[in-house]
Design a protein around this motif. Structure first.
Motif, PDB file in Angstrom:
ATOM      1  N   VAL A  94      13.551 -19.629  17.898  1.00  0.00           N
ATOM      2  CA  VAL A  94      14.600 -19.840  16.913  1.00  0.00           C
ATOM      3  C   VAL A  94      14.909 -18.528  16.196  1.00  0.00           C
ATOM      4  O   VAL A  94      14.005 -17.842  15.727  1.00  0.00           O
ATOM      5  N   ASN A  95      16.171 -18.190  16.136  1.00  0.00           N
ATOM      6  CA  ASN A  95      16.592 -16.961  15.460  1.00  0.00           C
ATOM      7  C   ASN A  95      17.598 -17.358  14.391  1.00  0.00           C
ATOM      8  O   ASN A  95      18.796 -17.284  14.581  1.00  0.00           O
ATOM      9  N   ARG A  96      17.075 -17.836  13.271  1.00  0.00           N
ATOM     10  CA  ARG A  96      17.941 -18.289  12.187  1.00  0.00           C
ATOM     11  C   ARG A  96      17.293 -17.942  10.855  1.00  0.00           C
ATOM     12  O   ARG A  96      16.102 -18.128  10.656  1.00  0.00           O
ATOM     13  N   GLU A  97      18.075 -17.438   9.923  1.00  0.00           N
ATOM     14  CA  GLU A  97      17.628 -17.179   8.564  1.00  0.00           C
ATOM     15  C   GLU A  97      18.737 -17.614   7.620  1.00  0.00           C
ATOM     16  O   GLU A  97      19.827 -17.041   7.612  1.00  0.00           O
ATOM     17  N   VAL A  98      18.454 -18.651   6.836  1.00  0.00           N
ATOM     18  CA  VAL A  98      19.465 -19.198   5.932  1.00  0.00           C
ATOM     19  C   VAL A  98      19.612 -18.280   4.717  1.00  0.00           C
ATOM     20  O   VAL A  98      18.615 -17.835   4.134  1.00  0.00           O
ATOM     21  N   VAL A  99      20.863 -18.003   4.358  1.00  0.00           N
ATOM     22  CA  VAL A  99      21.134 -17.178   3.171  1.00  0.00           C
ATOM     23  C   VAL A  99      22.054 -17.952   2.237  1.00  0.00           C
ATOM     24  O   VAL A  99      22.859 -18.783   2.674  1.00  0.00           O
ATOM     25  N   ASP A 100      21.919 -17.696   0.928  1.00  0.00           N
ATOM     26  CA  ASP A 100      22.799 -18.334  -0.044  1.00  0.00           C
ATOM     27  C   ASP A 100      24.222 -17.812   0.121  1.00  0.00           C
ATOM     28  O   ASP A 100      24.432 -16.646   0.482  1.00  0.00           O
ATOM     29  N   LEU A 101      25.169 -18.662  -0.175  1.00  0.00           N
ATOM     30  CA  LEU A 101      26.561 -18.256  -0.059  1.00  0.00           C
ATOM     31  C   LEU A 101      26.868 -17.074  -0.972  1.00  0.00           C
ATOM     32  O   LEU A 101      27.698 -16.220  -0.643  1.00  0.00           O
ATOM     33  N   ALA A 102      26.165 -17.010  -2.108  1.00  0.00           N
ATOM     34  CA  ALA A 102      26.398 -15.921  -3.063  1.00  0.00           C
ATOM     35  C   ALA A 102      26.043 -14.560  -2.472  1.00  0.00           C
ATOM     36  O   ALA A 102      26.530 -13.519  -2.942  1.00  0.00           O
ATOM     37  N   GLN A 103      25.190 -14.551  -1.430  1.00  0.00           N
ATOM     38  CA  GLN A 103      24.800 -13.292  -0.799  1.00  0.00           C
ATOM     39  C   GLN A 103      25.861 -12.786   0.181  1.00  0.00           C
ATOM     40  O   GLN A 103      25.792 -11.642   0.619  1.00  0.00           O
ATOM     41  N   ILE A 104      26.793 -13.652   0.506  1.00  0.00           N
ATOM     42  CA  ILE A 104      27.841 -13.285   1.463  1.00  0.00           C
ATOM     43  C   ILE A 104      29.087 -12.879   0.684  1.00  0.00           C
ATOM     44  O   ILE A 104      29.572 -13.644  -0.153  1.00  0.00           O
ATOM     45  N   PRO A 105      29.604 -11.680   0.912  1.00  0.00           N
ATOM     46  CA  PRO A 105      30.799 -11.250   0.164  1.00  0.00           C
ATOM     47  C   PRO A 105      31.923 -12.281   0.267  1.00  0.00           C
ATOM     48  O   PRO A 105      32.137 -12.875   1.326  1.00  0.00           O
ATOM     49  N   LYS A 106      32.629 -12.488  -0.852  1.00  0.00           N
ATOM     50  CA  LYS A 106      33.696 -13.491  -0.894  1.00  0.00           C
ATOM     51  C   LYS A 106      34.741 -13.285   0.204  1.00  0.00           C
ATOM     52  O   LYS A 106      35.145 -14.248   0.860  1.00  0.00           O
ATOM     53  N   PRO A 107      35.207 -12.062   0.443  1.00  0.00           N
ATOM     54  CA  PRO A 107      36.193 -11.880   1.514  1.00  0.00           C
ATOM     55  C   PRO A 107      35.650 -12.286   2.883  1.00  0.00           C
ATOM     56  O   PRO A 107      36.393 -12.793   3.723  1.00  0.00           O
ATOM     57  N   VAL A 108      34.350 -12.060   3.114  1.00  0.00           N
ATOM     58  CA  VAL A 108      33.752 -12.461   4.390  1.00  0.00           C
ATOM     59  C   VAL A 108      33.704 -13.985   4.492  1.00  0.00           C
ATOM     60  O   VAL A 108      33.944 -14.560   5.562  1.00  0.00           O
ATOM     61  N   GLN A 109      33.382 -14.658   3.387  1.00  0.00           N
ATOM     62  CA  GLN A 109      33.414 -16.126   3.387  1.00  0.00           C
ATOM     63  C   GLN A 109      34.795 -16.627   3.821  1.00  0.00           C
ATOM     64  O   GLN A 109      34.918 -17.558   4.619  1.00  0.00           O
ATOM     65  N   ARG A 110      35.813 -15.972   3.285  1.00  0.00           N
ATOM     66  CA  ARG A 110      37.178 -16.439   3.543  1.00  0.00           C
ATOM     67  C   ARG A 110      37.636 -16.180   4.979  1.00  0.00           C
ATOM     68  O   ARG A 110      38.577 -16.817   5.452  1.00  0.00           O
ATOM     69  N   ALA A 217      23.766  -9.837   6.122  1.00  0.00           N
ATOM     70  CA  ALA A 217      25.021 -10.543   5.863  1.00  0.00           C
ATOM     71  C   ALA A 217      25.703 -10.024   4.609  1.00  0.00           C
ATOM     72  O   ALA A 217      26.935  -9.960   4.543  1.00  0.00           O
ATOM     73  N   GLU A 218      24.914  -9.637   3.611  1.00  0.00           N
ATOM     74  CA  GLU A 218      25.501  -9.169   2.360  1.00  0.00           C
ATOM     75  C   GLU A 218      26.220  -7.830   2.513  1.00  0.00           C
ATOM     76  O   GLU A 218      27.008  -7.443   1.652  1.00  0.00           O
ATOM     77  N   ASP A 219      25.969  -7.122   3.621  1.00  0.00           N
ATOM     78  CA  ASP A 219      26.584  -5.814   3.834  1.00  0.00           C
ATOM     79  C   ASP A 219      27.725  -5.857   4.853  1.00  0.00           C
ATOM     80  O   ASP A 219      28.261  -4.806   5.233  1.00  0.00           O
ATOM     81  N   LEU A 220      28.101  -7.026   5.288  1.00  0.00           N
ATOM     82  CA  LEU A 220      29.201  -7.145   6.242  1.00  0.00           C
ATOM     83  C   LEU A 220      30.525  -6.735   5.609  1.00  0.00           C
ATOM     84  O   LEU A 220      30.798  -7.049   4.446  1.00  0.00           O
ATOM     85  N   THR A 221      31.371  -6.065   6.387  1.00  0.00           N
ATOM     86  CA  THR A 221      32.728  -5.750   5.952  1.00  0.00           C
ATOM     87  C   THR A 221      33.650  -6.904   6.320  1.00  0.00           C
ATOM     88  O   THR A 221      33.277  -7.794   7.103  1.00  0.00           O
ATOM     89  N   VAL A 222      34.857  -6.877   5.802  1.00  0.00           N
ATOM     90  CA  VAL A 222      35.837  -7.912   6.143  1.00  0.00           C
ATOM     91  C   VAL A 222      36.134  -7.878   7.643  1.00  0.00           C
ATOM     92  O   VAL A 222      36.238  -8.923   8.290  1.00  0.00           O
ATOM     93  N   GLU A 223      36.265  -6.663   8.191  1.00  0.00           N
ATOM     94  CA  GLU A 223      36.556  -6.532   9.619  1.00  0.00           C
ATOM     95  C   GLU A 223      35.439  -7.154  10.463  1.00  0.00           C
ATOM     96  O   GLU A 223      35.698  -7.878  11.425  1.00  0.00           O
ATOM     97  N   GLN A 224      34.195  -6.890  10.084  1.00  0.00           N
ATOM     98  CA  GLN A 224      33.067  -7.446  10.827  1.00  0.00           C
ATOM     99  C   GLN A 224      32.985  -8.956  10.652  1.00  0.00           C
ATOM    100  O   GLN A 224      32.715  -9.691  11.606  1.00  0.00           O
ATOM    101  N   GLY A 225      33.225  -9.414   9.429  1.00  0.00           N
ATOM    102  CA  GLY A 225      33.225 -10.854   9.185  1.00  0.00           C
ATOM    103  C   GLY A 225      34.287 -11.562  10.001  1.00  0.00           C
ATOM    104  O   GLY A 225      34.057 -12.652  10.527  1.00  0.00           O
ATOM    105  N   ALA A 226      35.464 -10.935  10.131  1.00  0.00           N
ATOM    106  CA  ALA A 226      36.544 -11.536  10.912  1.00  0.00           C
ATOM    107  C   ALA A 226      36.150 -11.650  12.386  1.00  0.00           C
ATOM    108  O   ALA A 226      36.501 -12.625  13.058  1.00  0.00           O
ATOM    109  N   TYR A 227      35.399 -10.659  12.899  1.00  0.00           N
ATOM    110  CA  TYR A 227      34.935 -10.749  14.286  1.00  0.00           C
ATOM    111  C   TYR A 227      33.942 -11.896  14.451  1.00  0.00           C
ATOM    112  O   TYR A 227      34.026 -12.685  15.399  1.00  0.00           O
ATOM    113  N   LEU A 228      32.992 -12.014  13.531  1.00  0.00           N
ATOM    114  CA  LEU A 228      32.008 -13.095  13.625  1.00  0.00           C
ATOM    115  C   LEU A 228      32.686 -14.458  13.509  1.00  0.00           C
ATOM    116  O   LEU A 228      32.302 -15.416  14.195  1.00  0.00           O
TER     117      LEU A 228
END
Length: 764
Positions: A94-110, A217-228
């Protein structure tokens, strides 16, 4: 007058009798089925069904509660076995690590909302139209079509299973409605982002961020988040490291779609969006248990299983197939023969990789090998070589289809000619005995007109009038370019598709006769397996069986219908024996001491600018395709030339690929030693022949401006026999060629040897 008569008299006096022709009309006259289908009854039935459905839904809403997370949300191991049942590998950490939504930049969430469900923050958690469509398609057996909300996807991933049933879809609908009422949108979005599968064995955004960009995850850019976010639609197809050219186009388009939606929703500034560049992911890091060839085999088996899950309707789409397989619990048995697999790996090592020295020759680091071996009687892939090591070179060279197959395509042209009963421009039937003009750069003509194509032969060599057999032996481009036009390029490409090549999006132009399309060793092994199987379509099949605790997958039959006649297939096989005994594969195959008298058919191939080199060949009962590919070992891994690799001026199909093929094939002995051929043509049957036919020719006038698959004259020339590596010395006088002055001896399709004739390794 009786009472009855009095009553009738009174009735006649009170009103006029209706005409006979009109008595059947009106309410009183309705009969049969029409009395049951009045508009009132239909409307009443409709409202009754609506009320019944509403009542049933209310009951479902009351009795279905939000469950605990399902067991499938916790990934299990998959077990992979060789054909004999012995364990090959286990995969399933298993390769999973749960993170709080607050740790994910708002633009990446969107980015995820923009990709999957723009109305997420406003809707009630369900898409009624999409769900209704999915229910109807499930009932009709078509599978789901259209998307669903983020809430529904989260419910399916975490609370339910991936099974495709009406009951599961109804549960999904009810639980989604309840979850949306009881939980916040942030809770649902966090659950969705943390439980989704992103490929590369990454569950959740933290694992995905590390797998694709080596960041948290907290260091993802918008561009990287859009790819994921874009990746979730098809994790396997959209993984940049292994995606096809079309897959890369699709994921780029999806990435642009996500960012454009963010601008539309006011979540991203337009000027900022305009300056964004696609964030190419890093190469994947493999599981140590997948080292060597194991990772290639497991990944290819997973891809085949996922494809079948979609094909048989078990999975709705590629995303669900990914989830089903990667959730674990599968026992997958491959057709791989453990001994043949070991023999193929050894052949590549002894004949190629042990001879490459990147420190001495930089080009040696750019040589990649791929190979597939198939049993043509049942389609089983018995051995596969994907690359030097799955953890060092992620792309499977056995299944990649981005390099030209070059002259290994020539047998397809001949097969089309024989199957269609094609004729030359002079009206002569095309057979192994037909004469063609083998002049280099001879313009190809069609009905007296030049078609603007005049390919160069190897080393710009002119052959004059030669038979089709000799043209195949010597791999003469000018002959097969003309033959393709004689047959009709549309028919050639159609035949290629029937034999197993992917030609759906290719143009039927004369340049294709040089094998300028892309193909994989797996595809070419399938084409030649169909020839070896006397024209019955043989599809290379890696997975033998796949079982899960809740389902068993039935793999499709690998051997199908007769796609070309037995006579056409057997004639091509017969002609291909000449390539081995009197052509470009002589040095490596014909004179190999391990051959032990076995008949061999095959074809060499060397592509434009020496970027690929091939030998695809077969004995009765075993087909193997070997390809060498020039790939820059530094990102972005472009195709490069292989001149000078291994210390040889040019990497030819008759060199390393043929030597790998021979070392493997002659070492594993499979099937009988003689072909059972239904033909009177070709080198294998040595038919009687006299050069009485008029050659199909047109004088060369204008050199072609088209690229060819031949080595440019500015490059180092092919080696002469004296330059052949001493490990496999060529025979200067083929023993199979009888003296021409012996009346009882059958003629050969070869041409007289000339001093310094460089055809030991001469190729396309």
């Amino acid at each position: 007058m009786g009472r009855a008569e009095e009553r009738r008299a009174r009735q006649r006096g009170g009103r006029r009798a209706a005409p006979k022709g009109r008595r059947s009309s009106g309410a009183a006259g309705r009969t049969g089925i029409r009395r049951f289908f009045t508009w009132k009854k239909l409307l009443g039935t409709f409202f009754g069904l609506c009320l019944l459905g509403m009542g049933a839904f209310i009951v479902l809403y009351l009795v279905i509660d939000i469950p605990e997370g399902n067991a499938d949300a916790k990934r299990q191991s998959n077990v992979y076995k060789y054909s004999d049942g012995s364990i090959m590998a286990r995969d399933g950490r298993v390769n999973r690590e749960v993170v709080d939504l607050a740790q994910i930049p708002k633009p990446v969430q969107r980015t995820f909302v923009a990709a999957e469900n723009k109305t997420f923050y406003k809707d009630a958690g369900v898409d009624l139209k999409g769900t209704a469509r999915g229910l109807l398609n499930t009932l009709s057996g078509k599978g789901a079509q259209g998307g669903s909300t983020i809430t529904q996807q989260y419910v399916k991933n975490y609370y339910l299973t991936q099974e495709q049933t009406v009951s599961r879809k109804l549960k999904e609908l009810v639980i989604s409605l309840k979850l949306d009422r009881e939980k916040s949108k942030d809770y649902i979005l966090a659950g969705y982002i943390n439980t989704s599968y992103y490929g590369r064995n990454a569950y959740g955004i933290q694992a995905a961020a590390q797998a694709y960009y080596r960041v948290d995850a907290e260091d993802l850019t918008v561009e990287q988040g859009a790819y994921l976010a874009a990746l979730l639609q098809a994790p396997s197809q959209y993984d940049w490291a292994v995606a096809s050219e079309n897959g890369r186009k699709l994921v780029r388009a999806r990435w642009n779609y996500v960012l454009d939606n963010m601008v539309e929703e006011g979540w991203l500034d337009g000027s900022q969006r305009a300056g964004m560049e696609f964030p190419v992911p890093k190469q994947p890091k493999g599981d140590p248990g997948m080292a060597g060839q194991t990772g290639y085999l497991v990944t290819a088996a997973n891809a085949a299983l996922k494809e079948q899950l979609v094909a048989d309707g078990t999975a709705e789409d590629a995303t669900q197939a990914d989830a089903l397989v990667d959730a674990g619990g599968w026992t997958v048995t491959l057709n791989i023969d453990k001994k043949k697999q070991a023999a193929l790996e050894k052949a590549v090592k002894t004949q190629l990789t042990s001879k490459l020295d990147p420190e001495e020759r930089k080009v040696d680091a750019d040589v990649q090998a791929g190979a597939v071996s198939v049993n043509p009687r049942n389609g089983a892939v018995v051995a596969m070589y994907g690359g030097v090591d799955y953890l060092k070179h992620y792309t499977n060279n056995a299944t990649r289809a981005d390099y030209q197959p070059a002259s290994t395509f020539k047998p397809v042209i001949l097969a089309a000619a024989l199957e269609e009963g094609a004729r030359t421009q002079d009206g002569k039937p095309i057979t192994a005995r037909t004469l063609y003009d083998g002049t280099s750069e001879r313009p190809v003509v069609d009905d007296g007109r030049k078609v603007g194509f005049a390919p160069e032969n190897e080393d710009d060599r002119d052959y004059g009038d030669i038979t089709v057999q000799t043209a195949m032996n010597k791999s003469v481009n000018s002959v097969f370019a003309q033959m393709g036009v004689d047959v009709g390029m549309a028919q050639v490409m159609e035949t290629a598709g029937r034999l197993g090549m992917d030609v759906e999006d290719l143009q039927a132009v004369p340049a294709q006769t040089l094998g300028s399309m892309g193909a994989s060793p797996l595809q070419m092994a399938g084409v030649y397996a169909t020839l070896d199987n006397h024209g019955k379509k043989t599809t290379p099949t890696l997975v033998k069986s796949a079982e899960h605790r809740s389902r068993t997958v039935t793999m499709p039959d690998a051997v199908g219908e007769q796609v070309i006649s037995r006579e056409a297939a057997d004639t091509v096989t017969s002609v291909l024996t000449g390539v081995v005994d009197d052509g470009t594969a002589r040095a490596a195959v014909r004179d190999n001491p391990l051959r032990d008298g076995r008949q061999v058919a095959g074809k060499t191939g060397t592509s434009d600018d020496n970027k690929s080199a091939w030998f695809t060949g077969f004995t009765p009962g075993l087909v193997t395709s070997v390809g060498l590919f020039g790939e820059d070992d530094k990102p972005p891994h472009k195709q490069v030339e292989m001149y000078g690799a291994g210390g040889e001026p040019r990497v030819n199909g008759g060199g390393y690929p043929a030597r790998i093929w021979a070392a493997y094939t002659f070492g594993v002995r499979s099937g009988s030693s003689r072909f059972d051929l239904d033909t009177d043509q070709g080198a294998a049957v040595e038919p009687a022949w006299t050069p009485s036919a008029t050659p199909s020719r047109t004088p060369s006038q204008t050199p072609s401006q088209e690229p060819t698959t031949e080595e440019p004259t500015s490059e180092p020339p092919s080696r002469t026999p004296s330059q052949t590596p001493s490990s496999e010395p060529p025979s200067q006088t083929p023993t199979s060629k009888p003296p021409v002055n012996t009346p009882s001896a059958p003629p050969t399709f070869g041409i007289p040897e000339q001093p310094g004739d460089p055809d030991e390794d001469q190729d396309e």
